[in-house]
Design a protein around this motif. Structure first.
Motif, PDB file in Angstrom:
ATOM      1  N   VAL A 215      -2.590  12.984 -16.182  1.00 40.84           N
ATOM      2  CA  VAL A 215      -3.411  11.783 -16.259  1.00 40.84           C
ATOM      3  C   VAL A 215      -2.646  10.715 -17.035  1.00 40.84           C
ATOM      4  CG1 VAL A 215      -5.565  10.794 -17.140  1.00 40.84           C
ATOM      5  CG2 VAL A 215      -5.564  13.072 -16.102  1.00 40.84           C
ATOM      6  N   GLY A 216      -2.601   9.534 -16.482  1.00 43.41           N
ATOM      7  CA  GLY A 216      -1.837   8.444 -17.075  1.00 43.41           C
ATOM      8  C   GLY A 216      -0.479   8.239 -16.438  1.00 43.41           C
ATOM      9  N   ALA A 217      -0.045   9.192 -15.616  1.00 45.72           N
ATOM     10  CA  ALA A 217       1.251   9.057 -14.955  1.00 45.72           C
ATOM     11  C   ALA A 217       1.250   7.836 -14.038  1.00 45.72           C
ATOM     12  CB  ALA A 217       1.566  10.316 -14.151  1.00 45.72           C
ATOM     13  N   GLN A 218       2.364   7.117 -14.028  1.00 43.99           N
ATOM     14  CA  GLN A 218       2.521   5.938 -13.190  1.00 43.99           C
ATOM     15  C   GLN A 218       3.606   6.195 -12.158  1.00 43.99           C
ATOM     16  OE1 GLN A 218       3.263   2.731 -15.976  1.00 43.99           O
ATOM     17  NE2 GLN A 218       1.090   2.532 -16.477  1.00 43.99           N
ATOM     18  N   VAL A 219       3.295   5.863 -10.915  1.00 37.43           N
ATOM     19  CA  VAL A 219       4.189   6.170  -9.794  1.00 37.43           C
ATOM     20  C   VAL A 219       4.421   4.904  -8.981  1.00 37.43           C
ATOM     21  CG1 VAL A 219       4.620   7.712  -7.838  1.00 37.43           C
ATOM     22  CG2 VAL A 219       3.131   8.462  -9.720  1.00 37.43           C
ATOM     23  N   ARG A 220       5.625   4.752  -8.491  1.00 35.75           N
ATOM     24  CA  ARG A 220       5.971   3.640  -7.609  1.00 35.75           C
ATOM     25  C   ARG A 220       6.387   4.171  -6.246  1.00 35.75           C
ATOM     26  NH1 ARG A 220       8.117  -1.438 -10.171  1.00 35.75           N
ATOM     27  NH2 ARG A 220       7.317  -1.454 -12.308  1.00 35.75           N
ATOM     28  N   GLY A 221       5.847   3.571  -5.199  1.00 29.97           N
ATOM     29  CA  GLY A 221       6.302   3.882  -3.856  1.00 29.97           C
ATOM     30  C   GLY A 221       7.572   3.119  -3.547  1.00 29.97           C
ATOM     31  N   PRO A 222       8.144   3.327  -2.377  1.00 37.34           N
ATOM     32  CA  PRO A 222       9.371   2.617  -2.004  1.00 37.34           C
ATOM     33  C   PRO A 222       9.114   1.128  -1.772  1.00 37.34           C
ATOM     34  CG  PRO A 222       8.543   3.857  -0.151  1.00 37.34           C
ATOM     35  CD  PRO A 222       7.697   4.253  -1.324  1.00 37.34           C
ATOM     36  N   ALA A 223      10.168   0.342  -1.909  1.00 43.54           N
ATOM     37  CA  ALA A 223      10.090  -1.091  -1.635  1.00 43.54           C
ATOM     38  C   ALA A 223      10.288  -1.332  -0.144  1.00 43.54           C
ATOM     39  CB  ALA A 223      11.151  -1.834  -2.436  1.00 43.54           C
ATOM     40  N   LEU A 224       9.518  -2.284   0.381  1.00 40.56           N
ATOM     41  CA  LEU A 224       9.557  -2.594   1.812  1.00 40.56           C
ATOM     42  C   LEU A 224       9.835  -4.082   1.965  1.00 40.56           C
ATOM     43  CD1 LEU A 224       8.837  -0.604   4.213  1.00 40.56           C
ATOM     44  CD2 LEU A 224       6.771  -1.968   4.472  1.00 40.56           C
ATOM     45  N   THR A 263      -4.247  -6.185   6.581  1.00 41.45           N
ATOM     46  CA  THR A 263      -4.825  -5.182   5.691  1.00 41.45           C
ATOM     47  C   THR A 263      -4.381  -3.780   6.070  1.00 41.45           C
ATOM     48  OG1 THR A 263      -6.747  -6.595   5.347  1.00 41.45           O
ATOM     49  CG2 THR A 263      -6.983  -4.279   4.733  1.00 41.45           C
ATOM     50  N   ARG A 264      -4.326  -3.501   7.356  1.00 38.57           N
ATOM     51  CA  ARG A 264      -3.911  -2.163   7.798  1.00 38.57           C
ATOM     52  C   ARG A 264      -2.472  -1.884   7.397  1.00 38.57           C
ATOM     53  NH1 ARG A 264      -6.903  -1.844  13.732  1.00 38.57           N
ATOM     54  NH2 ARG A 264      -8.999  -2.287  12.920  1.00 38.57           N
ATOM     55  N   GLY A 265      -1.653  -2.920   7.334  1.00 37.15           N
ATOM     56  CA  GLY A 265      -0.294  -2.736   6.862  1.00 37.15           C
ATOM     57  C   GLY A 265      -0.255  -2.359   5.390  1.00 37.15           C
ATOM     58  N   LEU A 266      -1.100  -3.011   4.590  1.00 34.55           N
ATOM     59  CA  LEU A 266      -1.176  -2.666   3.166  1.00 34.55           C
ATOM     60  C   LEU A 266      -1.677  -1.237   2.982  1.00 34.55           C
ATOM     61  CD1 LEU A 266      -2.756  -5.973   1.770  1.00 34.55           C
ATOM     62  CD2 LEU A 266      -0.343  -5.293   1.726  1.00 34.55           C
ATOM     63  N   GLU A 267      -2.667  -0.837   3.801  1.00 27.94           N
ATOM     64  CA  GLU A 267      -3.186   0.525   3.721  1.00 27.94           C
ATOM     65  C   GLU A 267      -2.106   1.539   4.065  1.00 27.94           C
ATOM     66  OE1 GLU A 267      -7.786  -0.618   5.055  1.00 27.94           O
ATOM     67  OE2 GLU A 267      -6.378   0.239   6.498  1.00 27.94           O
ATOM     68  N   ALA A 268      -1.353   1.263   5.143  1.00 29.34           N
ATOM     69  CA  ALA A 268      -0.305   2.195   5.567  1.00 29.34           C
ATOM     70  C   ALA A 268       0.831   2.249   4.558  1.00 29.34           C
ATOM     71  CB  ALA A 268       0.222   1.796   6.944  1.00 29.34           C
ATOM     72  N   LEU A 269       1.141   1.110   3.936  1.00 32.38           N
ATOM     73  CA  LEU A 269       2.165   1.101   2.892  1.00 32.38           C
ATOM     74  C   LEU A 269       1.774   2.044   1.760  1.00 32.38           C
ATOM     75  CD1 LEU A 269       4.730  -0.234   1.585  1.00 32.38           C
ATOM     76  CD2 LEU A 269       3.139  -1.843   0.509  1.00 32.38           C
ATOM     77  N   PHE A 270       0.509   1.990   1.355  1.00 38.01           N
ATOM     78  CA  PHE A 270       0.050   2.868   0.286  1.00 38.01           C
ATOM     79  C   PHE A 270       0.061   4.327   0.737  1.00 38.01           C
ATOM     80  CE2 PHE A 270      -3.655   4.938  -1.883  1.00 38.01           C
ATOM     81  CZ  PHE A 270      -3.064   5.048  -3.133  1.00 38.01           C
ATOM     82  N   GLU A 271      -0.446   4.606   1.952  1.00 42.10           N
ATOM     83  CA  GLU A 271      -0.511   6.003   2.399  1.00 42.10           C
ATOM     84  C   GLU A 271       0.875   6.623   2.532  1.00 42.10           C
ATOM     85  OE1 GLU A 271      -2.269   8.942   5.898  1.00 42.10           O
ATOM     86  OE2 GLU A 271      -2.247   6.782   6.233  1.00 42.10           O
ATOM     87  N   THR A 272       1.825   5.889   3.113  1.00 39.94           N
ATOM     88  CA  THR A 272       3.160   6.465   3.304  1.00 39.94           C
ATOM     89  C   THR A 272       3.859   6.673   1.958  1.00 39.94           C
ATOM     90  OG1 THR A 272       4.040   4.236   3.742  1.00 39.94           O
ATOM     91  CG2 THR A 272       3.472   5.597   5.649  1.00 39.94           C
ATOM     92  N   GLY A 273       3.652   5.759   0.999  1.00 39.02           N
ATOM     93  CA  GLY A 273       4.211   5.971  -0.332  1.00 39.02           C
ATOM     94  C   GLY A 273       3.561   7.155  -1.023  1.00 39.02           C
ATOM     95  N   LEU A 274       2.248   7.255  -0.879  1.00 42.75           N
ATOM     96  CA  LEU A 274       1.503   8.360  -1.490  1.00 42.75           C
ATOM     97  C   LEU A 274       1.928   9.700  -0.898  1.00 42.75           C
ATOM     98  CD1 LEU A 274      -0.887   8.750  -3.507  1.00 42.75           C
ATOM     99  CD2 LEU A 274      -2.396   8.761  -1.512  1.00 42.75           C
ATOM    100  N   ARG A 275       2.147   9.741   0.405  1.00 43.64           N
ATOM    101  CA  ARG A 275       2.552  10.992   1.060  1.00 43.64           C
ATOM    102  C   ARG A 275       3.882  11.478   0.508  1.00 43.64           C
ATOM    103  NH1 ARG A 275       0.044  14.936   2.845  1.00 43.64           N
ATOM    104  NH2 ARG A 275      -1.237  13.664   4.255  1.00 43.64           N
TER     105      ARG A 275
END
Length: 348
Positions: A215-224, A263-275
């Protein structure tokens, strides 16, 4: 305004929809190539089955694609009229909206069942509220609606609550014709552009364990790095062709500096980074509520970032709660909450 009153009269009404196409591997590939992303769950049947699925599974943020009806069907007149009302690939196409332009404001998704190759979607959309307001970009109505996506078998796949702002832009908010997003907004706090680092060396053989999450961990996805081509490829994969996503002239007419990432692009950006972070055993079960706070344009470099805010057991599942944002340089373009399951148990 009579048109706004007519829209209010439809509050509570259920609108039925049926997707034009079934889930295909081609659809999935065309979307994920925009994000230079691949994952065994989405293209390898054996790997998907090994992680509790019945076969190749679609990214959950692609769900609305397969609920989208056709733009045209045999027997219908051509909808492609010069100077006519354009279609957006949204349920609002079926409504007589009172104002000329629309942008997505906020959204919330609950995901219930995986989507497999060959699945077909249908469902209903219910108008929740219509509220007229004046904003800095113009006068209009905030339209909130809730959609339920189900397979033709009746199995519930997802629920979505969405808010759209339908408005007429004020003249003062319109950029001068031909003015680019970069000229209108300066460099908007951009950092020097990094190398686009999507899909670089993901180790799918090392799953994220619940006990390893702090808890408290901070994560960054890839830059696009967003280019005009990439943004247009993204909406083509979504079959959402509103002019503000591909035409600078249409974006300027709507009071925007340039075309905007959808919006769907923002959602997919988050999902692919999260995966990439949660591995093959994780499952995104909640996305939102989240809201858009700034537009994303060509030339921006976008990145999803999230913080672990909690972890707990719920109904036999190991749940991790997140707060996330999508950033373009130092600007926050979207913010919200999400939840994932990390137990890796059999998916229905």
């Amino acid at each position: 305004m009579a048109a706004a009153d007519e829209l209010r009269d439809r509050v509570g009404e259920k609108i039925h929809f049926r997707g034009a196409d079934s889930v295909t591997q081609n659809d999935i590939r065309r979307k994920l190539e925009v994000f230079t992303f691949s994952c065994p769950l989405h293209d390898d049947e054996a790997a998907a089955k090994a992680h509790g699925y019945l076969g190749v599974v679609a990214p959950v943020t692609m769900t609305p694609l397969w609920g989208l009806p056709p733009y045209w069907a045999p027997g219908q007149p051509s909808p492609y009229l010069v100077d006519g009302q354009e279609m957006t690939g949204n349920i609002t196409d079926t409504l007589a909206l009172p104002f000329s332009r629309s942008v997505n404001v906020s959204s919330e998704w609950q995901y219930h069942a995986p989507l497999y190759l060959g699945d077909r979607l249908q469902g209903t959309t219910t108008i929740i509220s219509v509220e007229q307001k004046r904003t800095r970009v113009g006068t209009g109505v905030f339209l909130q609606y809730e959609s339920e996506y189900v397979k033709v078998s009746g199995e519930l796949v997802a629920r979505n609550r969405n808010t759209v702002f339908n408005y007429d832009p004020d003249d003062a908010s319109r950029p001068e014709p031909g003015t680019s997003a970069r000229a209108q907004q300066g460099d908007r706090g951009r950092s020097p552009r990094p190398v686009d680092d999507a899909d670089t060396g993901v180790d799918w053989n090392t799953p994220l364990e619940f006990d390893d999450v702090t808890v408290g961990a901070q994560v960054r996805g890839p830059a696009l790095a967003l280019t005009y081509q990439r943004m247009v490829m993204n909406i083509a994969a979504d079959r959402m062709f509103s002019g503000i996503h591909h035409s600078a002239a249409a974006a300027h007419a709507a009071g925007l500096a340039d075309i905007i990432f959808n919006t769907r692009g923002l959602e997919a950006l988050f999902e692919t980074g999260l995966r990439r972070w949660m591995g093959l055993r994780g499952r995104l079960v909640q996305l939102g509520p989240f809201k858009m706070s700034a537009s994303v344009h060509p030339g921006d470099v976008v990145q999803a970032r999230w913080t672990v805010t909690g972890k707990h057991a719920q109904a036999g599942a190991d749940v991790v709660d997140l707060e996330f944002g999508v950033f373009a340089g130092d600007r926050q373009a979207a913010q919200g909450v999400a939840a994932i399951h990390l137990n890796g148990k059999k998916q229905c």
